[in-house]
Motif scaffolding. Structure first.
Motif, PDB file in Angstrom:
ATOM      1  N   LEU A   1       0.872  -1.172   0.000  1.00 51.09           N
ATOM      2  CA  LEU A   1       0.000   0.000   0.000  1.00 51.09           C
ATOM      3  C   LEU A   1       0.911   1.224   0.000  1.00 51.09           C
ATOM      4  O   LEU A   1       1.471   1.592   1.038  1.00 51.09           O
ATOM      5  N   THR A   2       1.063   1.838  -1.144  1.00 52.30           N
ATOM      6  CA  THR A   2       1.980   2.952  -1.315  1.00 52.30           C
ATOM      7  C   THR A   2       1.691   4.050  -0.300  1.00 52.30           C
ATOM      8  O   THR A   2       0.550   4.464  -0.133  1.00 52.30           O
ATOM      9  N   GLY A   3       2.726   4.480   0.384  1.00 50.02           N
ATOM     10  CA  GLY A   3       2.599   5.526   1.387  1.00 50.02           C
ATOM     11  C   GLY A   3       2.200   5.007   2.755  1.00 50.02           C
ATOM     12  O   GLY A   3       2.298   5.714   3.752  1.00 50.02           O
ATOM     13  N   LEU A   4       1.730   3.751   2.818  1.00 48.95           N
ATOM     14  CA  LEU A   4       1.297   3.170   4.085  1.00 48.95           C
ATOM     15  C   LEU A   4       2.270   2.087   4.550  1.00 48.95           C
ATOM     16  O   LEU A   4       2.797   2.155   5.644  1.00 48.95           O
ATOM     17  N   GLY A   5       2.495   1.075   3.701  1.00 46.03           N
ATOM     18  CA  GLY A   5       3.420   0.015   4.067  1.00 46.03           C
ATOM     19  C   GLY A   5       3.117  -1.284   3.356  1.00 46.03           C
ATOM     20  O   GLY A   5       2.391  -1.316   2.358  1.00 46.03           O
ATOM     21  N   ILE A   6       3.684  -2.367   3.891  1.00 46.50           N
ATOM     22  CA  ILE A   6       3.548  -3.690   3.291  1.00 46.50           C
ATOM     23  C   ILE A   6       2.946  -4.647   4.313  1.00 46.50           C
ATOM     24  O   ILE A   6       3.390  -4.710   5.455  1.00 46.50           O
ATOM     25  N   LEU A   7       1.937  -5.394   3.886  1.00 45.18           N
ATOM     26  CA  LEU A   7       1.346  -6.475   4.671  1.00 45.18           C
ATOM     27  C   LEU A   7       1.769  -7.785   4.043  1.00 45.18           C
ATOM     28  O   LEU A   7       1.714  -7.935   2.812  1.00 45.18           O
ATOM     29  N   GLN A   8       2.187  -8.744   4.865  1.00 49.76           N
ATOM     30  CA  GLN A   8       2.533 -10.051   4.333  1.00 49.76           C
ATOM     31  C   GLN A   8       2.405 -11.099   5.422  1.00 49.76           C
ATOM     32  O   GLN A   8       2.409 -10.782   6.605  1.00 49.76           O
ATOM     33  N   VAL A   9       2.267 -12.354   4.999  1.00 52.75           N
ATOM     34  CA  VAL A   9       2.185 -13.469   5.930  1.00 52.75           C
ATOM     35  C   VAL A   9       3.597 -14.020   6.113  1.00 52.75           C
ATOM     36  O   VAL A   9       4.304 -14.258   5.138  1.00 52.75           O
TER      37      VAL A   9
END
Length: 87
Positions: free
Chosen positions: A42-50
């Motif tokens: 999510l540009t400007g927010l961050g990265i979500l991952q498992v």
């Protein structure tokens, strides 16, 4: 999420119900992608991952007894540089 939906509806002149449905769909899409093992950027927010956690030995804090902790998955969030600097 209700507060985000209210702000979204005000900003874009949408009914609150429609804004809430849109946010709900975004969350569902993110959930499906994470289940597949995909990374969400999510540009400007961050990265979500498992991330996978291996099985390991631990201790019961009450008894000190050694116990085996099963392998598991967890959701990790890494904030974007812009978000870190803004906060």
């Amino acid at each position: 999420m209700r507060h985000l939906a209210e702000r979204l509806s005000e900003t874009h002149e949408l009914p609150k119900r429609q804004a809430n449905e849109m946010l709900t769909q975004v969350v569902e899409m993110i959930t499906r992608s994470l289940k597949k093992g995909e990374k969400i950027r999510l540009t400007g927010l961050g990265i979500l991952q498992v991330r996978k956690r291996a099985a390991r030995m631990g201790r019961n804090p009450q008894t000190g007894e050694a116990i085996k902790i099963k392998a598991s998955k967890k959701i990790a969030f890494r904030p974007a540089k812009e978000l870190k600097e803004a906060v």
